[in-house]
Design a protein around this motif. Structure first.
Motif, PDB file in Angstrom:
ATOM      1  N   SER A 153      35.058   1.244  -5.262  1.00  0.00           N
ATOM      2  CA  SER A 153      36.155   0.700  -5.947  1.00  0.00           C
ATOM      3  C   SER A 153      36.702   1.563  -7.027  1.00  0.00           C
ATOM      4  O   SER A 153      36.019   2.235  -7.756  1.00  0.00           O
ATOM      5  N   PRO A 154      38.112   2.113  -7.024  1.00  0.00           N
ATOM      6  CA  PRO A 154      39.147   1.641  -6.183  1.00  0.00           C
ATOM      7  C   PRO A 154      39.206   2.445  -4.832  1.00  0.00           C
ATOM      8  O   PRO A 154      38.454   3.535  -4.490  1.00  0.00           O
ATOM      9  N   SER A 155      39.604   1.655  -3.818  1.00  0.00           N
ATOM     10  CA  SER A 155      39.839   2.420  -2.474  1.00  0.00           C
ATOM     11  C   SER A 155      41.395   2.359  -2.083  1.00  0.00           C
ATOM     12  O   SER A 155      42.082   1.529  -2.365  1.00  0.00           O
ATOM     13  N   THR A 156      41.625   3.271  -0.914  1.00  0.00           N
ATOM     14  CA  THR A 156      42.875   3.222  -0.308  1.00  0.00           C
ATOM     15  C   THR A 156      42.735   2.898   1.149  1.00  0.00           C
ATOM     16  O   THR A 156      41.897   3.495   1.720  1.00  0.00           O
ATOM     17  N   SER A 157      43.658   2.173   1.602  1.00  0.00           N
ATOM     18  CA  SER A 157      43.652   1.570   3.099  1.00  0.00           C
ATOM     19  C   SER A 157      44.072   2.756   4.075  1.00  0.00           C
ATOM     20  O   SER A 157      44.650   4.033   3.647  1.00  0.00           O
ATOM     21  N   MET A 158      43.881   2.712   5.275  1.00  0.00           N
ATOM     22  CA  MET A 158      44.563   3.453   6.372  1.00  0.00           C
ATOM     23  C   MET A 158      45.843   3.256   6.440  1.00  0.00           C
ATOM     24  O   MET A 158      46.507   2.380   5.691  1.00  0.00           O
ATOM     25  N   SER A 159      46.668   4.091   7.465  1.00  0.00           N
ATOM     26  CA  SER A 159      47.977   3.822   7.289  1.00  0.00           C
ATOM     27  C   SER A 159      48.465   2.390   7.989  1.00  0.00           C
ATOM     28  O   SER A 159      47.934   2.036   8.592  1.00  0.00           O
ATOM     29  N   ILE A 160      49.406   1.684   7.127  1.00  0.00           N
ATOM     30  CA  ILE A 160      49.876   0.731   7.714  1.00  0.00           C
ATOM     31  C   ILE A 160      51.531   0.591   7.850  1.00  0.00           C
ATOM     32  O   ILE A 160      52.090   1.278   7.046  1.00  0.00           O
ATOM     33  N   GLU A 161      51.892  -0.180   8.946  1.00  0.00           N
ATOM     34  CA  GLU A 161      53.194  -0.081   9.284  1.00  0.00           C
ATOM     35  C   GLU A 161      54.018  -0.845   7.995  1.00  0.00           C
ATOM     36  O   GLU A 161      53.460  -1.856   7.650  1.00  0.00           O
ATOM     37  N   ASP A 162      55.144  -0.204   7.719  1.00  0.00           N
ATOM     38  CA  ASP A 162      55.929  -0.806   6.539  1.00  0.00           C
ATOM     39  C   ASP A 162      56.183  -2.231   6.861  1.00  0.00           C
ATOM     40  O   ASP A 162      56.923  -2.522   8.092  1.00  0.00           O
ATOM     41  N   ASP A 163      56.333  -3.173   5.934  1.00  0.00           N
ATOM     42  CA  ASP A 163      56.520  -4.696   6.339  1.00  0.00           C
ATOM     43  C   ASP A 163      55.849  -5.255   5.003  1.00  0.00           C
ATOM     44  O   ASP A 163      55.391  -4.957   4.179  1.00  0.00           O
ATOM     45  N   ASP A 164      56.449  -6.679   5.026  1.00  0.00           N
ATOM     46  CA  ASP A 164      55.687  -7.772   3.963  1.00  0.00           C
ATOM     47  C   ASP A 164      54.507  -8.294   4.549  1.00  0.00           C
ATOM     48  O   ASP A 164      54.601  -8.929   5.543  1.00  0.00           O
ATOM     49  N   TYR A 165      53.487  -8.363   3.775  1.00  0.00           N
ATOM     50  CA  TYR A 165      52.162  -8.897   3.909  1.00  0.00           C
ATOM     51  C   TYR A 165      51.533 -10.143   3.246  1.00  0.00           C
ATOM     52  O   TYR A 165      52.010  -9.917   2.008  1.00  0.00           O
ATOM     53  N   ASP A 166      50.760 -10.915   3.489  1.00  0.00           N
ATOM     54  CA  ASP A 166      49.888 -11.459   2.666  1.00  0.00           C
ATOM     55  C   ASP A 166      48.568 -11.073   2.814  1.00  0.00           C
ATOM     56  O   ASP A 166      47.994 -10.786   3.879  1.00  0.00           O
ATOM     57  N   ALA A 167      48.060 -10.900   1.656  1.00  0.00           N
ATOM     58  CA  ALA A 167      46.696 -10.169   1.565  1.00  0.00           C
ATOM     59  C   ALA A 167      45.573 -11.048   1.334  1.00  0.00           C
ATOM     60  O   ALA A 167      45.712 -11.954   0.170  1.00  0.00           O
ATOM     61  N   SER A 168      44.373 -11.048   1.791  1.00  0.00           N
ATOM     62  CA  SER A 168      43.222 -11.764   1.829  1.00  0.00           C
ATOM     63  C   SER A 168      41.908 -10.881   1.580  1.00  0.00           C
ATOM     64  O   SER A 168      42.075  -9.783   2.125  1.00  0.00           O
ATOM     65  N   PHE A 169      40.890 -11.212   1.082  1.00  0.00           N
ATOM     66  CA  PHE A 169      39.886 -10.312   0.492  1.00  0.00           C
ATOM     67  C   PHE A 169      38.673 -11.177   0.543  1.00  0.00           C
ATOM     68  O   PHE A 169      38.617 -12.294   0.310  1.00  0.00           O
ATOM     69  N   GLU A 170      37.429 -10.349   1.031  1.00  0.00           N
ATOM     70  CA  GLU A 170      36.247 -11.074   1.292  1.00  0.00           C
ATOM     71  C   GLU A 170      35.065  -9.959   0.895  1.00  0.00           C
ATOM     72  O   GLU A 170      35.331  -8.791   1.169  1.00  0.00           O
ATOM     73  N   LEU A 171      33.865 -10.331   0.266  1.00  0.00           N
ATOM     74  CA  LEU A 171      32.877  -9.544   0.112  1.00  0.00           C
ATOM     75  C   LEU A 171      31.862  -9.789   0.865  1.00  0.00           C
ATOM     76  O   LEU A 171      31.334 -11.021   1.227  1.00  0.00           O
ATOM     77  N   HIS A 172      31.412  -9.070   1.658  1.00  0.00           N
ATOM     78  CA  HIS A 172      30.241  -9.133   2.516  1.00  0.00           C
ATOM     79  C   HIS A 172      29.004  -8.483   2.368  1.00  0.00           C
ATOM     80  O   HIS A 172      29.081  -7.312   1.589  1.00  0.00           O
TER      81      HIS A 172
END
Length: 270
Positions: free
Chosen positions: A86-105
């Motif tokens: 932490s922190p981290s950066t995601s892979m490439s994502i198409e430009d758009d509007d999103y809802d984001a959710s998170f889980e610890l595993h």
């Protein structure tokens, strides 16, 4: 960044579809279009139920999962990061509007959700900073242990009676930094309490021999990796030993284990 997966669901990708331009067919020139992409960055923290910071190792967490659901298309993105990165950066994502959710595993951890974030906008060529994510985990568990001295039939009977000849035991328990945990084990046999043992690493108490049909139970132990040191004595000599690693689980779960003692061959008095 850990393992990653991308999932796409689109009517355009249905079997037998001829392609998807704005007019429902292939582009006139037959060329390849490049989808504009951006990325998101996220930082996270973990606390116990009292709000005190805990580490990934303490609660057995290994990854943080991020899921983005498009608000405009039947489309989603899943990514995961190593818990300690932490922190981290995601892979490439198409430009758009999103809802984001998170889980610890984690392997021994039931998934823990962070607060969802609504309408995250990913812009081509840019990294969108998400709000920090907080995970709250019950950072205690239980230890349920038994001691055995194979191949002896019993721990406490004399060696001439198929026993290990142990007359007393000492136990210490240390976390990954070497700090002693002054936990109290309840000794029971068949569900009946027969005594207790409180760990004191500075001056380990010598307890009457713990038989192999006894259970040692410690509850509400701070979760995390520990090393236990057990010494079974014959007279004044430490003739039976165990130095196992014990990963105490989080979320009130129990680690149940039989600890085998090894005979200290060649030790004077044994």
């Amino acid at each position: 960044m850990g393992s990653r997966a991308l999932f796409l669901v689109s009517l355009c990708g249905a079997a037998g579809a001829g392609g998807c331009g704005d007019d429902g067919g292939f582009p006139a020139d037959g060329g390849v279009t490049t989808t504009p992409t951006g990325s998101v960055a996220v930082a996270w923290s973990i606390t116990d139920l009292g709000g005190q910071p805990v580490t990934c190792d303490q609660v057995g967490a290994s990854t943080v999962a991020l899921t983005l659901h498009s608000l405009n298309r039947v489309y989603g993105v899943a990514d995961s990061f190593s818990c300690g990165n932490s922190p981290s950066t995601s892979m490439s994502i198409e430009d758009d509007d999103y809802d984001a959710s998170f889980e610890l595993h984690g392997a021994s951890l039931s998934p823990v959700s962070g607060a969802d974030q609504s309408r995250v906008t990913v812009t081509a060529g840019h990294t969108t900073q998400l709000a920090p994510v907080a995970f709250m985990v019950s950072a205690t568990g239980n230890l349920v242990l038994q001691l055995a001295a194979p191949p002896s039939t019993t721990n406490c009977m004399p060696t001439g009676m198929m026993g290990a000849g142990i007359n007393a035991d000492t136990i210490t328990l240390q976390d990954s930094s070497g700090t002693c945990l002054p936990v109290t084990f309840v000794r029971s046999r068949g569900g009946t309490t027969v005594g207790s043992y409180t760990v004191d690493c500075a001056a380990p108490a010598s307890a009457p021999c713990i038989e192999n049909d006894e259970t040692l139970t410690a509850t509400n132990v701070p979760s995390g990796p520990y090393t236990i040191h057990i010494r079974g004595q014959i007279g004044a000599a430490s003739c039976w030993t165990n130095d196992d690693s014990l990963p105490v689980p989080a979320q009130g779960a129990s680690l149940t284990r039989t600890l085998n003692l090894a005979f200290a061959t060649g030790t004077p008095g044994c």
